[in-house]
Design a protein around this motif. Structure first.
Motif, PDB file in Angstrom:
ATOM      1  N   ILE A 179       0.848  -1.195   0.000  1.00  0.00           N
ATOM      2  CA  ILE A 179       0.000   0.000   0.000  1.00  0.00           C
ATOM      3  C   ILE A 179       0.878   1.237   0.000  1.00  0.00           C
ATOM      4  O   ILE A 179       1.786   1.374   0.822  1.00  0.00           O
ATOM      5  CB  ILE A 179      -0.923   0.012   1.236  1.00  0.00           C
ATOM      6  CG1 ILE A 179      -1.720  -1.290   1.340  1.00  0.00           C
ATOM      7  CG2 ILE A 179      -1.870   1.210   1.174  1.00  0.00           C
ATOM      8  CD1 ILE A 179      -2.530  -1.416   2.611  1.00  0.00           C
ATOM      9  N   SER A 180       0.615   2.145  -0.922  1.00  0.00           N
ATOM     10  CA  SER A 180       1.386   3.383  -1.006  1.00  0.00           C
ATOM     11  C   SER A 180       1.002   4.330   0.131  1.00  0.00           C
ATOM     12  O   SER A 180      -0.171   4.405   0.530  1.00  0.00           O
ATOM     13  CB  SER A 180       1.131   4.062  -2.355  1.00  0.00           C
ATOM     14  OG  SER A 180       1.647   5.375  -2.362  1.00  0.00           O
ATOM     15  N   LYS A 181       1.966   5.043   0.642  1.00  0.00           N
ATOM     16  CA  LYS A 181       1.671   6.017   1.696  1.00  0.00           C
ATOM     17  C   LYS A 181       0.845   7.189   1.177  1.00  0.00           C
ATOM     18  O   LYS A 181       0.323   7.988   1.969  1.00  0.00           O
ATOM     19  CB  LYS A 181       2.975   6.520   2.311  1.00  0.00           C
ATOM     20  CG  LYS A 181       3.652   5.487   3.197  1.00  0.00           C
ATOM     21  CD  LYS A 181       4.814   6.078   3.972  1.00  0.00           C
ATOM     22  CE  LYS A 181       5.405   5.036   4.920  1.00  0.00           C
ATOM     23  NZ  LYS A 181       6.540   5.569   5.704  1.00  0.00           N
ATOM     24  N   ASP A 186      -8.809   5.713  -0.718  1.00  0.00           N
ATOM     25  CA  ASP A 186      -8.139   5.205  -1.919  1.00  0.00           C
ATOM     26  C   ASP A 186      -7.875   3.709  -1.859  1.00  0.00           C
ATOM     27  O   ASP A 186      -7.560   3.088  -2.889  1.00  0.00           O
ATOM     28  CB  ASP A 186      -6.783   5.903  -2.095  1.00  0.00           C
ATOM     29  CG  ASP A 186      -6.899   7.405  -2.193  1.00  0.00           C
ATOM     30  OD1 ASP A 186      -7.654   7.867  -3.056  1.00  0.00           O
ATOM     31  OD2 ASP A 186      -6.244   8.109  -1.398  1.00  0.00           O
ATOM     32  N   PHE A 187      -7.947   3.122  -0.651  1.00  0.00           N
ATOM     33  CA  PHE A 187      -7.634   1.696  -0.508  1.00  0.00           C
ATOM     34  C   PHE A 187      -8.427   1.129   0.654  1.00  0.00           C
ATOM     35  O   PHE A 187      -8.610   1.786   1.684  1.00  0.00           O
ATOM     36  CB  PHE A 187      -6.132   1.497  -0.256  1.00  0.00           C
ATOM     37  CG  PHE A 187      -5.676   0.080  -0.481  1.00  0.00           C
ATOM     38  CD1 PHE A 187      -5.231  -0.322  -1.730  1.00  0.00           C
ATOM     39  CD2 PHE A 187      -5.717  -0.865   0.540  1.00  0.00           C
ATOM     40  CE1 PHE A 187      -4.821  -1.629  -1.963  1.00  0.00           C
ATOM     41  CE2 PHE A 187      -5.322  -2.167   0.326  1.00  0.00           C
ATOM     42  CZ  PHE A 187      -4.867  -2.564  -0.929  1.00  0.00           C
ATOM     43  N   VAL A 236     -18.149  -3.199  -0.541  1.00  0.00           N
ATOM     44  CA  VAL A 236     -17.862  -1.777  -0.334  1.00  0.00           C
ATOM     45  C   VAL A 236     -17.021  -1.227  -1.483  1.00  0.00           C
ATOM     46  O   VAL A 236     -17.228  -0.113  -1.961  1.00  0.00           O
ATOM     47  CB  VAL A 236     -17.150  -1.563   1.020  1.00  0.00           C
ATOM     48  CG1 VAL A 236     -16.677  -0.117   1.175  1.00  0.00           C
ATOM     49  CG2 VAL A 236     -18.082  -1.945   2.172  1.00  0.00           C
ATOM     50  N   SER A 237     -16.077  -2.037  -1.954  1.00  0.00           N
ATOM     51  CA  SER A 237     -15.194  -1.620  -3.038  1.00  0.00           C
ATOM     52  C   SER A 237     -15.951  -1.203  -4.286  1.00  0.00           C
ATOM     53  O   SER A 237     -15.638  -0.177  -4.908  1.00  0.00           O
ATOM     54  CB  SER A 237     -14.225  -2.774  -3.373  1.00  0.00           C
ATOM     55  OG  SER A 237     -13.549  -2.545  -4.593  1.00  0.00           O
ATOM     56  N   PRO A 243     -13.769   0.720  -9.083  1.00  0.00           N
ATOM     57  CA  PRO A 243     -13.814   0.141  -7.733  1.00  0.00           C
ATOM     58  C   PRO A 243     -12.589   0.533  -6.919  1.00  0.00           C
ATOM     59  O   PRO A 243     -11.494   0.741  -7.471  1.00  0.00           O
ATOM     60  CB  PRO A 243     -13.841  -1.368  -8.004  1.00  0.00           C
ATOM     61  CG  PRO A 243     -14.380  -1.509  -9.389  1.00  0.00           C
ATOM     62  CD  PRO A 243     -13.862  -0.314 -10.133  1.00  0.00           C
ATOM     63  N   ILE A 244     -12.763   0.633  -5.615  1.00  0.00           N
ATOM     64  CA  ILE A 244     -11.650   0.951  -4.724  1.00  0.00           C
ATOM     65  C   ILE A 244     -10.805  -0.307  -4.544  1.00  0.00           C
ATOM     66  O   ILE A 244     -11.337  -1.360  -4.189  1.00  0.00           O
ATOM     67  CB  ILE A 244     -12.159   1.452  -3.354  1.00  0.00           C
ATOM     68  CG1 ILE A 244     -13.194   2.565  -3.539  1.00  0.00           C
ATOM     69  CG2 ILE A 244     -10.986   1.925  -2.507  1.00  0.00           C
ATOM     70  CD1 ILE A 244     -12.686   3.782  -4.269  1.00  0.00           C
TER      71      ILE A 244
END
Length: 386
Positions: free
Chosen positions: A26-28, A87-88, A104-105, A129-130
């Protein structure tokens, strides 16, 4: 073997301590929504591990996703996700949490209509989709490595599954030590869930696919061997690791590639859950033996193979071997601590009418690998569950 297309994009990090891989996945720059269930992850230390791995991340939380996740609860998560512009999505829990997070996504960007239509009507997914990932704490459904989700609309006791390629998680973290604190009931239901996922793709018409069949048999045999060990509440890493990987592999697409699939036990069992609130694995333990007895003529060839290869039954007539295999299956479920008759849960014969009516209302009138389990046959299966 039937034609098939196999594609599974989920990256799996398996083993103790793999939760640290979250910072790689996961990107910060992403705003993360952490979704979980009733709070057990805060008692067993998994929550703290996840939060430590996400230090310096922007994280918002949504807890309280139920077993058999409710649409009504998930829509609250959808509203929060839209408001916070996440975002995630990170699901931390078992199959219900992951299934709910999948919904939810796709529901967050579905703003023009009721997202339930994605589940009930197969409505086209709108927007992007998220993306999501998962940290698994309860091996059972295989949701961490597939494109399926099952959601319950509590308002009318409607339980439905849906599958979309957009539902594949980007990654799954599987740490067997995260299962050490599970109560016996959850261990048992998880083992049965994985077992029946496998039989739904194995105890069907022959497709002359010996690799898939032997793969299924290895999963079933491993669950039979390892399940009782886990019920002793042992923290033996090997046992928990084997069960966790079996549950994931049972429904990642490999066992069912190129072979007929049944799923009648699941569809019939869903109505027991929807009406009476029984755990999913429990309903499968109730329904599978009856399904096999009612459909044993159609499944005769595969049941004989199952008897000989999985249960090592070598003596007796073919009919005796089949009946013994079904009896051993039912005894295995009961040895895992699950009662296998509806009457043991105060479900009466008159309740069958309601469940058959629910199957009819959903169009579940031609179940099984041949589509020949009609409502009368479903009723017969329910009666065999009493």
């Amino acid at each position: 073997m039937n034609n098939f297309t196999f594609w599974n994009p989920v990256r799996v990090h398996f083993g103790e301590g793999q939760v640290t891989r979250l910072s790689e996945e996961i990107s910060k720059n992403q705003k993360v929504m952490l979704l979980y269930g009733g709070g057990s992850i805060k008692k067993n230390g998994v929550y703290d591990q996840v939060k430590a791995a996400l230090t310096d991340y922007q994280v918002i939380e949504f807890g309280g996703i139920e077993p058999n996740p409710h649409y009504e609860t998930l829509m609250k998560a959808v509203e929060l996700g839209r408001k916070e512009k996440v975002d995630f999505l990170l699901a931390v829990g078992g199959g219900s949490v992951i299934d709910g997070t999948k919904f939810v996504s796709v529901a967050i960007p579905f703003t023009d209509d009721d997202p339930w239509k994605i589940v009930s009507e197969g409505a086209e997914i709108k927007g992007q989709p998220i993306p999501l990932g998962s940290v698994l704490t309860l091996p059972a459904t295989g949701s961490e490595m597939n494109k399926a989700s099952v959601i319950t609309k509590a308002a009318n006791k409607e339980k439905r599954g849906f599958m979309r390629p957009e539902l594949f998680p980007q990654f799954a973290i599987l740490d067997p030590t995260h299962t050490y604190s599970l109560p016996k009931e959850q261990i048992a239901n998880g083992v049965v869930d994985a077992f029946v996922h496998t039989t739904e793709q194995y105890l069907t018409d022959s497709a002359e696919a010996p690799l898939q069949e032997r793969y299924a048999e290895s999963l079933l045999t491993t669950l039979i061997e390892e399940g009782p060990k886990a019920m002793a509440l042992t923290t033996d890493y090997k046992t928990r690791a084997n069960i966790m990987w079996c549950a994931t592999q049972a429904l990642c697409g490999l066992v069912g590639a190129g072979v007929p699939q049944d799923w009648a036990t699941h569809m019939i069992g869903h109505e027991i859950t929807a009406e009476f609130g029984l755990a999913h694995g429990t309903t499968l333990a109730i329904v599978l033996p009856s399904t096999l007895r009612v459909m044993k003529d159609q499944k005769r060839q595969k049941l004989l193979q199952y008897a000989e290869r999985v249960w090592h039954i070598q003596s007796g007539s073919d009919d005796e071997k089949i009946e013994e295999a079904i009896d051993k299956t039912q005894s295995f479920f009961e040895a895992m601590g699950i009662k296998t008759h509806m009457k043991q849960y105060s479900i009466k014969e008159q309740d069958i009418d309601t469940m058959v009516e629910r199957l009819e209302s959903k169009g579940m009138v031609a179940l099984g690998e041949q589509g020949n389990i009609d409502l009368a046959t479903s009723r017969q299966i329910y009666q065999g569950c009493l």
